[in-house]
Scaffold this motif. Structure first.
Motif, PDB file in Angstrom:
ATOM      1  N   ASP A 198      -0.923   2.618  10.762  1.00  0.00           N
ATOM      2  CA  ASP A 198       0.378   2.864   9.997  1.00  0.00           C
ATOM      3  C   ASP A 198       1.454   1.824  10.260  1.00  0.00           C
ATOM      4  O   ASP A 198       1.891   1.348   9.367  1.00  0.00           O
ATOM      5  CB  ASP A 198       0.869   4.140  10.108  1.00  0.00           C
ATOM      6  CG  ASP A 198       0.217   5.273   9.517  1.00  0.00           C
ATOM      7  OD1 ASP A 198      -0.922   5.024   8.674  1.00  0.00           O
ATOM      8  OD2 ASP A 198       0.271   6.605   9.837  1.00  0.00           O
ATOM      9  N   TRP A 199       1.343   1.623  11.577  1.00  0.00           N
ATOM     10  CA  TRP A 199       2.355   0.268  12.038  1.00  0.00           C
ATOM     11  C   TRP A 199       2.099  -0.930  11.570  1.00  0.00           C
ATOM     12  O   TRP A 199       3.060  -1.796  11.033  1.00  0.00           O
ATOM     13  CB  TRP A 199       2.247   0.357  13.552  1.00  0.00           C
ATOM     14  CG  TRP A 199       3.533  -0.616  14.266  1.00  0.00           C
ATOM     15  CD1 TRP A 199       4.486  -0.134  14.674  1.00  0.00           C
ATOM     16  CD2 TRP A 199       3.427  -2.097  14.358  1.00  0.00           C
ATOM     17  NE1 TRP A 199       5.185  -1.347  15.297  1.00  0.00           N
ATOM     18  CE2 TRP A 199       4.547  -2.428  15.108  1.00  0.00           C
ATOM     19  CE3 TRP A 199       2.422  -3.092  14.016  1.00  0.00           C
ATOM     20  CZ2 TRP A 199       4.737  -3.431  15.313  1.00  0.00           C
ATOM     21  CZ3 TRP A 199       2.549  -4.148  14.601  1.00  0.00           C
ATOM     22  CH2 TRP A 199       3.903  -4.662  15.280  1.00  0.00           C
ATOM     23  N   LEU A 200       0.896  -1.210  11.592  1.00  0.00           N
ATOM     24  CA  LEU A 200       0.249  -2.460  10.780  1.00  0.00           C
ATOM     25  C   LEU A 200       0.428  -2.564   9.418  1.00  0.00           C
ATOM     26  O   LEU A 200       0.837  -3.680   8.945  1.00  0.00           O
ATOM     27  CB  LEU A 200      -1.091  -2.693  11.099  1.00  0.00           C
ATOM     28  CG  LEU A 200      -1.477  -3.303  12.787  1.00  0.00           C
ATOM     29  CD1 LEU A 200      -2.888  -2.873  13.141  1.00  0.00           C
ATOM     30  CD2 LEU A 200      -0.961  -4.485  13.099  1.00  0.00           C
ATOM     31  N   CYS A 201       0.227  -1.564   8.599  1.00  0.00           N
ATOM     32  CA  CYS A 201       0.447  -1.327   7.181  1.00  0.00           C
ATOM     33  C   CYS A 201       1.819  -1.702   6.878  1.00  0.00           C
ATOM     34  O   CYS A 201       2.084  -2.409   6.075  1.00  0.00           O
ATOM     35  CB  CYS A 201      -0.294  -0.176   6.734  1.00  0.00           C
ATOM     36  SG  CYS A 201      -1.861   0.041   6.297  1.00  0.00           S
ATOM     37  N   ALA A 202       2.958  -1.071   7.784  1.00  0.00           N
ATOM     38  CA  ALA A 202       4.299  -1.324   7.325  1.00  0.00           C
ATOM     39  C   ALA A 202       4.681  -2.765   7.824  1.00  0.00           C
ATOM     40  O   ALA A 202       5.460  -3.183   6.932  1.00  0.00           O
ATOM     41  CB  ALA A 202       4.938  -0.260   8.627  1.00  0.00           C
ATOM     42  N   ALA A 203       3.887  -3.367   8.737  1.00  0.00           N
ATOM     43  CA  ALA A 203       4.219  -4.701   9.105  1.00  0.00           C
ATOM     44  C   ALA A 203       3.783  -5.531   8.056  1.00  0.00           C
ATOM     45  O   ALA A 203       4.561  -6.524   7.312  1.00  0.00           O
ATOM     46  CB  ALA A 203       3.836  -5.141  10.357  1.00  0.00           C
ATOM     47  N   LEU A 204       2.826  -5.237   7.255  1.00  0.00           N
ATOM     48  CA  LEU A 204       2.051  -6.197   6.213  1.00  0.00           C
ATOM     49  C   LEU A 204       3.197  -5.879   5.162  1.00  0.00           C
ATOM     50  O   LEU A 204       3.422  -7.176   4.244  1.00  0.00           O
ATOM     51  CB  LEU A 204       0.803  -5.768   5.780  1.00  0.00           C
ATOM     52  CG  LEU A 204       0.045  -6.484   4.869  1.00  0.00           C
ATOM     53  CD1 LEU A 204      -0.015  -8.088   5.054  1.00  0.00           C
ATOM     54  CD2 LEU A 204      -1.309  -5.900   4.624  1.00  0.00           C
ATOM     55  N   ALA A 205       3.349  -4.555   4.792  1.00  0.00           N
ATOM     56  CA  ALA A 205       4.380  -4.487   3.706  1.00  0.00           C
ATOM     57  C   ALA A 205       5.742  -5.036   3.588  1.00  0.00           C
ATOM     58  O   ALA A 205       6.116  -5.926   2.608  1.00  0.00           O
ATOM     59  CB  ALA A 205       4.435  -3.085   3.389  1.00  0.00           C
ATOM     60  N   ALA A 206       5.990  -5.111   4.832  1.00  0.00           N
ATOM     61  CA  ALA A 206       7.548  -5.774   5.002  1.00  0.00           C
ATOM     62  C   ALA A 206       7.362  -7.273   5.119  1.00  0.00           C
ATOM     63  O   ALA A 206       8.202  -8.140   4.360  1.00  0.00           O
ATOM     64  CB  ALA A 206       7.894  -5.372   6.494  1.00  0.00           C
ATOM     65  N   GLU A 207       6.164  -7.769   5.363  1.00  0.00           N
ATOM     66  CA  GLU A 207       5.956  -9.299   5.297  1.00  0.00           C
ATOM     67  C   GLU A 207       5.854  -9.766   3.861  1.00  0.00           C
ATOM     68  O   GLU A 207       6.460 -10.716   3.270  1.00  0.00           O
ATOM     69  CB  GLU A 207       4.900  -9.754   6.051  1.00  0.00           C
ATOM     70  CG  GLU A 207       4.493 -11.208   6.019  1.00  0.00           C
ATOM     71  CD  GLU A 207       3.243 -11.597   6.573  1.00  0.00           C
ATOM     72  OE1 GLU A 207       3.175 -12.292   7.749  1.00  0.00           O
ATOM     73  OE2 GLU A 207       2.293 -11.225   6.110  1.00  0.00           O
ATOM     74  N   THR A 208       5.058  -8.944   3.024  1.00  0.00           N
ATOM     75  CA  THR A 208       4.986  -9.439   1.875  1.00  0.00           C
ATOM     76  C   THR A 208       6.154  -9.273   0.862  1.00  0.00           C
ATOM     77  O   THR A 208       6.499 -10.099  -0.069  1.00  0.00           O
ATOM     78  CB  THR A 208       3.672  -8.633   1.142  1.00  0.00           C
ATOM     79  OG1 THR A 208       3.749  -7.092   1.199  1.00  0.00           O
ATOM     80  CG2 THR A 208       2.381  -8.989   1.756  1.00  0.00           C
ATOM     81  N   ALA A 209       6.805  -8.245   1.225  1.00  0.00           N
ATOM     82  CA  ALA A 209       7.944  -7.787   0.605  1.00  0.00           C
ATOM     83  C   ALA A 209       9.040  -9.015   0.652  1.00  0.00           C
ATOM     84  O   ALA A 209       9.963  -9.406  -0.304  1.00  0.00           O
ATOM     85  CB  ALA A 209       8.783  -6.817   0.723  1.00  0.00           C
ATOM     86  N   ALA A 210       8.962  -9.603   1.975  1.00  0.00           N
ATOM     87  CA  ALA A 210      10.158 -10.679   2.345  1.00  0.00           C
ATOM     88  C   ALA A 210       9.727 -12.043   1.391  1.00  0.00           C
ATOM     89  O   ALA A 210      10.532 -12.667   1.437  1.00  0.00           O
ATOM     90  CB  ALA A 210      10.160 -10.653   3.584  1.00  0.00           C
ATOM     91  N   THR A 211       8.334 -12.058   1.391  1.00  0.00           N
ATOM     92  CA  THR A 211       7.865 -13.350   0.707  1.00  0.00           C
ATOM     93  C   THR A 211       7.641 -13.371  -0.586  1.00  0.00           C
ATOM     94  O   THR A 211       7.123 -14.252  -1.185  1.00  0.00           O
ATOM     95  CB  THR A 211       6.699 -13.977   1.474  1.00  0.00           C
ATOM     96  OG1 THR A 211       5.482 -12.918   1.222  1.00  0.00           O
ATOM     97  CG2 THR A 211       6.618 -14.184   3.176  1.00  0.00           C
ATOM     98  N   ALA A 212       7.980 -12.302  -1.223  1.00  0.00           N
ATOM     99  CA  ALA A 212       7.644 -12.207  -2.794  1.00  0.00           C
ATOM    100  C   ALA A 212       8.642 -12.974  -3.521  1.00  0.00           C
ATOM    101  O   ALA A 212       9.779 -13.320  -3.159  1.00  0.00           O
ATOM    102  CB  ALA A 212       7.915 -10.702  -3.150  1.00  0.00           C
TER     103      ALA A 212
END
Length: 322
Positions: free
Chosen positions: A308-322
């Protein structure tokens, strides 16, 4: 040597010298543990000079609660030259004692589990007792992890290599504590109930990663994810919020290797969406943490929490670079 004319003694004399009843001597004789040296003219049992020592050895072994069949094996080994009398070092005796210790350990675990289960029922509010009785009554004492293993075998890809599946099960299936607290008994009972519900492979869709990689690809994926989860666990224990870094890169790399792809912003974006839509079993991991963490202890970091922590990190990263 007995004082009789033939150097033998009666069953009564042997019983008296050994401090046991005639019934006890007869019991061991009838089961072949205490051979007779002969019979009197009247048909009564007679025993030789070695019978007293043998009877004492039998009593000592039985005092350890060794079954009659094990006592028989030990005495047979002694008769063939494997000493158990003076120093008790015969391998047959050692094996029998080790087996008895394992059995006793299992009995003690069962008693401790039942004690904690009884305390759980005793200490809960009256209105909750029926429900808790139903939960703990469905779990053996000591409990097994069979239902949890079946749960994961229904979740994992079919035909996944046995070694890879076993490695995953070692991490995903918690062992019940040997000396549980009532809260841990309740958590394990709830985990058993959760895992015993309809198999996820039949009632829920498999994760997209299983369908995309196949059985052998999933083996590669799970092995690589173990490394990422360990890195994320360090971040969780440090109470760090999900963020970019080595743990996330290792997590993405696990999917890159399993898919035979490349790590690109587009790959990460697609992966984030795929993981967000995958079926979740957060309740399983929540209960696992409760099972392995004694009350008042620091909550354990489970693979589910790391994921869950890693999925949240990936979601935050992709949202920031969208």
């Amino acid at each position: 040597m007995f004082a009789s004319y033939d150097g033998l003694c009666s069953i009564g004399e042997l019983a008296e010298r050994a401090g046991v009843t005639v019934k006890t001597v007869r019991f061991y004789s009838e089961r072949g543990l205490l051979p007779e040296a002969g019979r009197s003219a009247g048909g009564h049992r007679r025993y030789g000079s070695d019978a007293l020592e043998r009877l004492r050895l039998i009593r000592a072994l039985r005092a350890l609660d060794l079954p009659v069949r094990e006592v028989h094996r030990i005495l047979d080994a002694d008769a063939t030259g494997e000493s158990v009398g003076a120093c008790g070092t015969g391998s047959v005796l050692e094996d029998a004692v080790a087996g008895q210790l394992r059995e006793l350990g299992s009995q003690l675990r069962a008693l401790r589990w039942r004690e904690a289960a009884l305390r759980l029922v005793q200490e809960c509010p009256p209105g909750e007792r029926a429900g808790r009785l139903s939960l703990v009554g469905a779990v053996a004492a000591p409990p097994t992890t069979d239902s949890l293993v079946r749960f994961w075998r229904g979740w994992l890809p079919a035909r996944m290599p046995a070694a890879a599946a076993a490695a995953f099960l070692d991490v995903a299936v918690p062992q019940p504590p040997d000396d549980p607290q009532p809260a841990q008994v309740l958590a394990f009972a709830r985990l058993h109930a959760f895992a015993s519900s309809p198999c996820p492979g039949a009632g829920r869709p498999q994760p997209a990663a299983h369908r995309a990689t196949g059985a052998r690809g999933a083996a590669v994926l799970y092995a690589a994810l173990a490394e990422a989860y360990e890195l994320a666990g360090t971040q969780l224990r440090g109470k760090r919020q999900p963020h970019r870094g080595e743990a996330l890169d290792s997590f993405v790399d696990a999917y890159v290797r399993a898919y035979g792809s490349r790590d690109t912003p587009d790959f990460r974006r697609v992966l984030a969406g795929q993981l967000a839509s995958d079926p979740r079993i957060d309740r399983y991991w929540e209960l696992v943490s409760q099972v392995v963490t004694p009350p008042g202890g620091r909550p354990a970091t489970t693979p589910g929490a790391a994921h869950d922590w890693l999925c949240a990190a990936l979601a935050a990263e992709t949202a920031a670079t969208a």
